[in-house]
Enzyme design. Sequence first.
Site, PDB file in Angstrom:
ATOM      1  N   PHE A  12      -4.261  -1.836 -16.500  1.00 60.14           N
ATOM      2  CA  PHE A  12      -4.103  -0.380 -16.367  1.00 60.14           C
ATOM      3  C   PHE A  12      -2.659   0.074 -16.654  1.00 60.14           C
ATOM      4  CE2 PHE A  12      -3.225   2.792 -12.736  1.00 60.14           C
ATOM      5  CZ  PHE A  12      -3.320   3.894 -13.563  1.00 60.14           C
ATOM      6  N   LEU A  37      -6.287 -11.846 -19.970  1.00 59.20           N
ATOM      7  CA  LEU A  37      -7.559 -11.114 -20.099  1.00 59.20           C
ATOM      8  C   LEU A  37      -8.553 -11.521 -19.018  1.00 59.20           C
ATOM      9  CD1 LEU A  37      -8.032 -10.934 -23.989  1.00 59.20           C
ATOM     10  CD2 LEU A  37      -6.961  -9.281 -22.463  1.00 59.20           C
ATOM     11  N   PHE A  83       4.071  -7.270 -15.194  1.00 59.92           N
ATOM     12  CA  PHE A  83       2.959  -6.541 -14.568  1.00 59.92           C
ATOM     13  C   PHE A  83       1.850  -7.494 -14.134  1.00 59.92           C
ATOM     14  CE2 PHE A  83       4.480  -3.248 -17.611  1.00 59.92           C
ATOM     15  CZ  PHE A  83       4.536  -2.130 -16.797  1.00 59.92           C
ATOM     16  N   THR A 136       4.940  -3.099  -5.590  1.00 57.10           N
ATOM     17  CA  THR A 136       4.160  -2.030  -4.966  1.00 57.10           C
ATOM     18  C   THR A 136       4.799  -1.578  -3.651  1.00 57.10           C
ATOM     19  OG1 THR A 136       2.074  -1.718  -3.766  1.00 57.10           O
ATOM     20  CG2 THR A 136       2.737  -3.947  -4.088  1.00 57.10           C
ATOM     21  N   GLU A 138       3.055  -1.321  -1.103  1.00 59.56           N
ATOM     22  CA  GLU A 138       2.226  -1.928  -0.050  1.00 59.56           C
ATOM     23  C   GLU A 138       2.948  -3.068   0.671  1.00 59.56           C
ATOM     24  OE1 GLU A 138      -1.912  -2.365  -1.065  1.00 59.56           O
ATOM     25  OE2 GLU A 138      -1.781  -0.816  -2.593  1.00 59.56           O
ATOM     26  N   TYR A 162      -3.251  -9.291  -0.761  1.00 65.24           N
ATOM     27  CA  TYR A 162      -2.615  -8.744  -1.972  1.00 65.24           C
ATOM     28  C   TYR A 162      -1.157  -8.407  -1.700  1.00 65.24           C
ATOM     29  CZ  TYR A 162      -1.088  -5.099  -5.230  1.00 65.24           C
ATOM     30  OH  TYR A 162      -0.342  -4.335  -6.114  1.00 65.24           O
ATOM     31  N   SER A 163      -0.906  -7.600  -0.654  1.00 62.27           N
ATOM     32  CA  SER A 163       0.480  -7.159  -0.442  1.00 62.27           C
ATOM     33  C   SER A 163       1.368  -8.326  -0.013  1.00 62.27           C
ATOM     34  CB  SER A 163       0.553  -5.997   0.548  1.00 62.27           C
ATOM     35  OG  SER A 163      -0.113  -6.289   1.747  1.00 62.27           O
ATOM     36  N   SER A 165       1.056 -11.362  -1.143  1.00 59.47           N
ATOM     37  CA  SER A 165       1.406 -12.105  -2.360  1.00 59.47           C
ATOM     38  C   SER A 165       2.454 -11.348  -3.172  1.00 59.47           C
ATOM     39  CB  SER A 165       0.157 -12.405  -3.200  1.00 59.47           C
ATOM     40  OG  SER A 165      -0.357 -11.219  -3.759  1.00 59.47           O
ATOM     41  N   LYS A 166       2.363 -10.021  -3.199  1.00 55.00           N
ATOM     42  CA  LYS A 166       3.374  -9.242  -3.925  1.00 55.00           C
ATOM     43  C   LYS A 166       4.731  -9.353  -3.211  1.00 55.00           C
ATOM     44  CE  LYS A 166       2.959  -7.061  -7.158  1.00 55.00           C
ATOM     45  NZ  LYS A 166       3.002  -7.393  -8.614  1.00 55.00           N
ATOM     46  N   ASN A 192      -0.841   4.420  -8.428  1.00 51.73           N
ATOM     47  CA  ASN A 192      -0.888   5.086  -9.734  1.00 51.73           C
ATOM     48  C   ASN A 192      -2.299   5.592 -10.024  1.00 51.73           C
ATOM     49  OD1 ASN A 192       1.417   3.489 -12.021  1.00 51.73           O
ATOM     50  ND2 ASN A 192       1.610   3.684  -9.816  1.00 51.73           N
TER      51      ASN A 192
HETATM   52  P1  NAD Z   1      -4.601  -4.423 -13.368  1.00 49.37           P
HETATM   53  O1  NAD Z   1      -5.408  -5.258 -12.452  1.00 49.37           O
HETATM   54  O2  NAD Z   1      -5.211  -3.231 -14.014  1.00 49.37           O
HETATM   55  O3  NAD Z   1      -4.042  -5.337 -14.567  1.00 49.37           O
HETATM   56  C1  NAD Z   1      -3.544  -6.617 -14.366  1.00 49.37           C
HETATM   57  C2  NAD Z   1      -3.412  -7.290 -15.733  1.00 49.37           C
HETATM   58  O4  NAD Z   1      -2.860  -8.608 -15.524  1.00 49.37           O
HETATM   59  C3  NAD Z   1      -4.747  -7.501 -16.454  1.00 49.37           C
HETATM   60  O5  NAD Z   1      -4.613  -7.148 -17.808  1.00 49.37           O
HETATM   61  C4  NAD Z   1      -5.029  -8.995 -16.297  1.00 49.37           C
HETATM   62  O6  NAD Z   1      -5.778  -9.528 -17.377  1.00 49.37           O
HETATM   63  C5  NAD Z   1      -3.613  -9.549 -16.268  1.00 49.37           C
HETATM   64  N1  NAD Z   1      -3.541 -10.843 -15.571  1.00 49.37           N
HETATM   65  C6  NAD Z   1      -4.078 -11.182 -14.359  1.00 49.37           C
HETATM   66  N2  NAD Z   1      -3.811 -12.465 -14.073  1.00 49.37           N
HETATM   67  C7  NAD Z   1      -3.072 -12.956 -15.106  1.00 49.37           C
HETATM   68  C8  NAD Z   1      -2.476 -14.216 -15.383  1.00 49.37           C
HETATM   69  N3  NAD Z   1      -2.600 -15.237 -14.532  1.00 49.37           N
HETATM   70  N4  NAD Z   1      -1.775 -14.363 -16.523  1.00 49.37           N
HETATM   71  C9  NAD Z   1      -1.653 -13.341 -17.413  1.00 49.37           C
HETATM   72  N5  NAD Z   1      -2.205 -12.122 -17.208  1.00 49.37           N
HETATM   73  C10 NAD Z   1      -2.905 -11.941 -16.062  1.00 49.37           C
HETATM   74  O7  NAD Z   1      -3.304  -4.029 -12.547  1.00 49.37           O
HETATM   75  P2  NAD Z   1      -2.427  -2.703 -12.563  1.00 49.37           P
HETATM   76  O8  NAD Z   1      -3.007  -1.725 -11.647  1.00 49.37           O
HETATM   77  O9  NAD Z   1      -2.161  -2.334 -13.979  1.00 49.37           O
HETATM   78  O10 NAD Z   1      -1.090  -3.252 -11.894  1.00 49.37           O
HETATM   79  C11 NAD Z   1      -0.075  -3.854 -12.693  1.00 49.37           C
HETATM   80  C12 NAD Z   1       1.073  -4.272 -11.790  1.00 49.37           C
HETATM   81  O11 NAD Z   1       1.588  -3.134 -11.108  1.00 49.37           O
HETATM   82  C13 NAD Z   1       0.685  -5.275 -10.710  1.00 49.37           C
HETATM   83  O12 NAD Z   1       1.721  -6.216 -10.587  1.00 49.37           O
HETATM   84  C14 NAD Z   1       0.554  -4.430  -9.450  1.00 49.37           C
HETATM   85  O13 NAD Z   1       0.848  -5.187  -8.319  1.00 49.37           O
HETATM   86  C15 NAD Z   1       1.601  -3.372  -9.711  1.00 49.37           C
HETATM   87  N6  NAD Z   1       1.362  -2.066  -9.069  1.00 49.37           N
HETATM   88  C16 NAD Z   1       0.164  -1.432  -9.224  1.00 49.37           C
HETATM   89  C17 NAD Z   1      -0.034  -0.175  -8.656  1.00 49.37           C
HETATM   90  C18 NAD Z   1      -1.327   0.578  -8.852  1.00 49.37           C
HETATM   91  O14 NAD Z   1      -1.509   1.641  -8.253  1.00 49.37           O
HETATM   92  N7  NAD Z   1      -2.246   0.118  -9.671  1.00 49.37           N
HETATM   93  C19 NAD Z   1       0.995   0.421  -7.920  1.00 49.37           C
HETATM   94  C20 NAD Z   1       2.214  -0.255  -7.785  1.00 49.37           C
HETATM   95  C21 NAD Z   1       2.387  -1.495  -8.385  1.00 49.37           C
HETATM   96  P1  TYD Z   2      -7.469   1.546  -3.894  1.00 51.93           P
HETATM   97  O1  TYD Z   2      -7.653   2.415  -5.092  1.00 51.93           O
HETATM   98  O2  TYD Z   2      -8.232   0.272  -3.791  1.00 51.93           O
HETATM   99  O3  TYD Z   2      -5.890   1.280  -3.779  1.00 51.93           O
HETATM  100  P2  TYD Z   2      -5.029   0.584  -2.579  1.00 51.93           P
HETATM  101  O4  TYD Z   2      -5.946  -0.067  -1.616  1.00 51.93           O
HETATM  102  O5  TYD Z   2      -4.193  -0.410  -3.311  1.00 51.93           O
HETATM  103  O6  TYD Z   2      -4.227   1.704  -1.976  1.00 51.93           O
HETATM  104  O7  TYD Z   2      -7.790   2.394  -2.588  1.00 51.93           O
HETATM  105  C1  TYD Z   2      -7.124   3.616  -2.338  1.00 51.93           C
HETATM  106  C2  TYD Z   2      -7.611   4.125  -0.996  1.00 51.93           C
HETATM  107  O8  TYD Z   2      -8.986   4.486  -1.095  1.00 51.93           O
HETATM  108  C3  TYD Z   2      -7.537   3.088   0.101  1.00 51.93           C
HETATM  109  O9  TYD Z   2      -7.154   3.738   1.328  1.00 51.93           O
HETATM  110  C4  TYD Z   2      -8.956   2.557   0.228  1.00 51.93           C
HETATM  111  C5  TYD Z   2      -9.799   3.764  -0.159  1.00 51.93           C
HETATM  112  N1  TYD Z   2     -11.081   3.463  -0.837  1.00 51.93           N
HETATM  113  C6  TYD Z   2     -12.269   4.039  -0.363  1.00 51.93           C
HETATM  114  O10 TYD Z   2     -12.273   4.797   0.627  1.00 51.93           O
HETATM  115  N2  TYD Z   2     -13.433   3.753  -1.023  1.00 51.93           N
HETATM  116  C7  TYD Z   2     -13.481   2.921  -2.096  1.00 51.93           C
HETATM  117  O11 TYD Z   2     -14.599   2.658  -2.638  1.00 51.93           O
HETATM  118  C8  TYD Z   2     -12.257   2.351  -2.580  1.00 51.93           C
HETATM  119  C9  TYD Z   2     -12.246   1.439  -3.762  1.00 51.93           C
HETATM  120  C10 TYD Z   2     -11.079   2.657  -1.921  1.00 51.93           C
END
Ligand code: NAD
Ligand code: TYD
Length: 360
Positions: A12, A37, A83, A136, A138, A162-163, A165-166, A192
């Site tokens: 994403f 992937l 990422f 993150t 988190e 998750y958090s 590990s981050k 995001n």
């Molecule tokens: P996502 O799950 O959409 O994408 C993760 C990508 O990493 C995928 O393309 C996947 O194929 C690749 N991947 C997974 N394991 C891999 C490996 N072992 N080797 C190579 N590639 C691998 O995640 P996202 O939401 O785009 O998040 C990206 C980063 O941003 C993450 O590190 C996440 O912790 C951080 N982040 C996300 C958010 C959010 O709201 N989504 C917010 C803050 C920080």
């Molecule tokens: P999510 O998008 O999984 O992000 P994060 O847990 O990393 O913040 O969830 C956002 C919020 O929405 C979180 O408080 C959990 C809640 N949630 C629901 O209530 N229903 C759902 O089906 C999902 C996926 C999340």
Amino acid sequence: MKTYLVTGGAGFIGSNFIHYMFGKYGKDIRIINVDALTYAGNLENLEGLDKEYDYIFIKADIRDKKRISKIFEENDIDFVVNFAAESHVDRSIENPEIFVETNVLGTLIMLNSAKAAWENEDGSFKEGKRFLHVSTDEVYGSLSDPEDYFYEDTPYDPHSPYSASKASSDFLVKAYVDTYHFPGVITNCSNNYGPFQFPEKLIPLIINNALHGKNLPVYGDGKNVRDWLYVDDHCKGIDMVLSNGRIGEKYNIGGHNEKQNIEIIHIILDTLREILPDDDPRKKNVSDDLITFVTDRKGHDRRYAIAPDKIRKELSWEPETAFKDGIKKTVKWYLSHEEWMAHVTSGDYQSYYEKMYEGR
Ligand code: NAD
Ligand code: TYD
């Protein structure tokens, strides 16, 4: 010309970042996207880029030491943007192991490979190299005082696998900075939203389910708060930190946009009703009656909220997309990308969904 090694660029935020960077710098930069992937990576997000820009995709796992070192040996990498991660809290509760493998071990392998490539014989590092680790909010845990915010010096207090590990991967980056003077920097961003987000996450899941007349699962009382940022504003922050952030520092990124989950769901339903034309057959499916309160997530963090004062003050970063505009853009994107949604929700996603929400 600078060469960026972006890991997880088919996910994403990574794919939005690659589009953002080519949109901004065009042919003046080179991007190598390394992605394993997994279920979350999708090359459709990046279609056509290689024809227009200096863009290379390499299918590789960040845990694969040999492959990653070879990529560094064969390319003069200036910037790493890490990422690649397992990113979904619910999945981490079901299967924590892969989170440690990818997020912790994978980051360590990226750090080691960059260190080996960038270190001079005297232990100093080549000029201009940067390793930006994308993290993150988190890692800071959950806020109970409604007046409180996450600052860069807020102690880490992760709760989910998750958090945790981050947080571990952030500490490894810090350890490399402190021990070797490695040119690392960390960004900690809030939730995001935007195009290309996998529909296991709240916003695309609600849009997709509403369009199909499926239940909208709300965990617990729906009053958990997340601080939402349009993905391009995150990408802009990452670019600014890479260019002008101070080595060894961490920067929080967030736009002061706190909302309860139930509010988000109502906003999405209202936006769908506003945007969908009356003769669109999907419109009749969109209904408040779909809202279904389900069993809460285990260890569900109550509130996240970022104080972005440092990045604002030091780098003049400001978010550009107000939530009301960002959510409209996002809903419109999903409405016009039904095929994308159909592809990513076919196969594995079906069984994931059934298992995750079964009996909730
Ligand atoms: P996502 O799950 O959409 O994408 C993760 C990508 O990493 C995928 O393309 C996947 O194929 C690749 N991947 C997974 N394991 C891999 C490996 N072992 N080797 C190579 N590639 C691998 O995640 P996202 O939401 O785009 O998040 C990206 C980063 O941003 C993450 O590190 C996440 O912790 C951080 N982040 C996300 C958010 C959010 O709201 N989504 C917010 C803050 C920080
Ligand atoms: P999510 O998008 O999984 O992000 P994060 O847990 O990393 O913040 O969830 C956002 C919020 O929405 C979180 O408080 C959990 C809640 N949630 C629901 O209530 N229903 C759902 O089906 C999902 C996926 C999340």
